[in-house]
Design a protein around this motif. Sequence first.
Motif, mmCIF file in Angstrom:
data_model
loop_
_atom_site.group_PDB
_atom_site.id
_atom_site.type_symbol
_atom_site.label_atom_id
_atom_site.label_comp_id
_atom_site.label_asym_id
_atom_site.label_seq_id
_atom_site.Cartn_x
_atom_site.Cartn_y
_atom_site.Cartn_z
ATOM 1 N N PRO A 138 -3.529 0.451 4.384
ATOM 2 C CA PRO A 138 -2.255 1.123 4.064
ATOM 3 C C PRO A 138 -2.383 2.103 2.901
ATOM 4 N N VAL A 139 -3.234 1.784 1.931
ATOM 5 C CA VAL A 139 -3.457 2.684 0.802
ATOM 6 C C VAL A 139 -4.084 3.981 1.297
ATOM 7 N N TYR A 140 -5.067 3.853 2.200
ATOM 8 C CA TYR A 140 -5.675 5.045 2.801
ATOM 9 C C TYR A 140 -4.617 5.881 3.509
ATOM 10 N N GLY A 141 -3.776 5.199 4.340
ATOM 11 C CA GLY A 141 -2.754 5.928 5.090
ATOM 12 C C GLY A 141 -1.795 6.669 4.187
ATOM 13 N N ALA A 142 -1.388 6.037 3.086
ATOM 14 C CA ALA A 142 -0.458 6.682 2.160
ATOM 15 C C ALA A 142 -1.109 7.890 1.496
ATOM 16 N N GLU A 143 -2.365 7.749 1.076
ATOM 17 C CA GLU A 143 -3.046 8.863 0.399
ATOM 18 C C GLU A 143 -3.393 9.983 1.376
ATOM 19 N N VAL A 158 5.314 6.473 7.521
ATOM 20 C CA VAL A 158 5.379 5.013 7.580
ATOM 21 C C VAL A 158 5.081 4.526 8.996
ATOM 22 N N ALA A 159 5.648 5.190 10.010
ATOM 23 C CA ALA A 159 5.413 4.800 11.405
ATOM 24 C C ALA A 159 3.937 4.952 11.762
ATOM 25 N N GLY A 217 0.814 -1.209 0.000
ATOM 26 C CA GLY A 217 0.000 0.000 0.000
ATOM 27 C C GLY A 217 0.844 1.254 0.000
ATOM 28 N N ILE A 218 1.953 1.224 0.753
ATOM 29 C CA ILE A 218 2.854 2.382 0.816
ATOM 30 C C ILE A 218 3.671 2.504 -0.469
#
Length: 426
Positions: A222-227, A232-233, A30-31
Amino acid sequence: MIKVLSSAWALLLGMMLLQVGNGMQGTLLGIRGEIEGFSTMEMSLVMSGYFVGFLFGSRMAPDMIRRVGHVRVFAALGSLISAVMILYPVLTDPIAWGLLRILIGFCFSGVYVTAESWLNEAADNENRGKALSLYMIMQMVGIVSAQYLLILGEPSGFVLFIVPSVLVSIAFAPILLSVSPTPAFDTTKPLTLRQLFGVSPLGCVGMFLLGGVFAAQFGMAPVYGAEAGLSVAQISTFVSFFFISALFVQYPVGWLSDRLDRRLMILVGAFIIGLGALIGIFLGNIFVMLCVAAALIGGMSNPLYSLLIAYTNDFLEHGDMAAAAGGLIFINGLGAVMGPLAVGWIMGQVGPWGFFMFIAVLGFATSGYAAYRMTQRPSRSIEDQDPYVVVMPSASPVAVEIAQEWAIEEAQAEEDEAEEAARAAS
């Protein structure tokens, strides 16, 4: 407990390491996809591939094992998993990643089927329940630990792809060197979907919608977090909260479900999932509240899986429970395949918060359907309910059948004790 550890420690350790590898590659993709410039829809297709492979693997693995044996299937699939994890940074193309995710989902499904049949062989009637609990705890520990290993390197490099590959390779060594090569193996043919829906409409609908929730949190978080611009943490911590909360909530929910109307438990649990998603939508810009949202969603979605199986069992004879569980797993898998695709489309239309919007819709829809079903069928008496059995969404049909058999044995033992006590009193 000591007896279980002495007979199955290698299997439990190996499966924990496997889950570390699986958890790392899921979050890492995802990242890395964001770094490579993949669109949200492309990443949703990639993430959906795992569940496609898992669905087919759970159907095909038993036939593979019968043809060539446990050891060959286990070793071959393990080698493929290790190889695929290294290939991701080499083939940075969404189509290639999608095909690799299908392959790795297929392999993990086959590995679970094989390992869980070995676990059943290592346990006996007295400790089978403890063995299953330890197995699921070790899997969850592996997934949570994986999130914090992501700080060991840069997602844009190769190291973080090599680490899970090495861990997976190491995981198979103690298992293959210590377990019996030919455990007894058999699976039950699932009920047809028409039969299953006739038995429990809520169980079927709930499992399909819950599959979408699982796919969102396991594949698209993870895709949501990256967008959303998380570090990363922060992404690692956010994803871990989905699983940490499940460790603490699973057993209290099970205890309550054996004492309350399970439809009410399903209604409340699904509502809490929807509420957690709303917190993510409106307060997700505050990282602490983002973790609270993940804890509420993950904490309730995992036990809700076991709860829907237990509720369906309340309307079945003991001999049909394993077959019904296989059908419910298949329905859940269908929902999981569709989940990332729907999340990807919604996020493409409204932005990152579409991730939580999708989960909110599914959570409230499940809660509303549970409320509707409470008006269509009288509740079962608490005394007639079958025991709640903890089952993880990542479990194969083999583990679910083992859990069902253990629950049946426990229920029959309690009935025998009650009859003996009644005869002694008379």
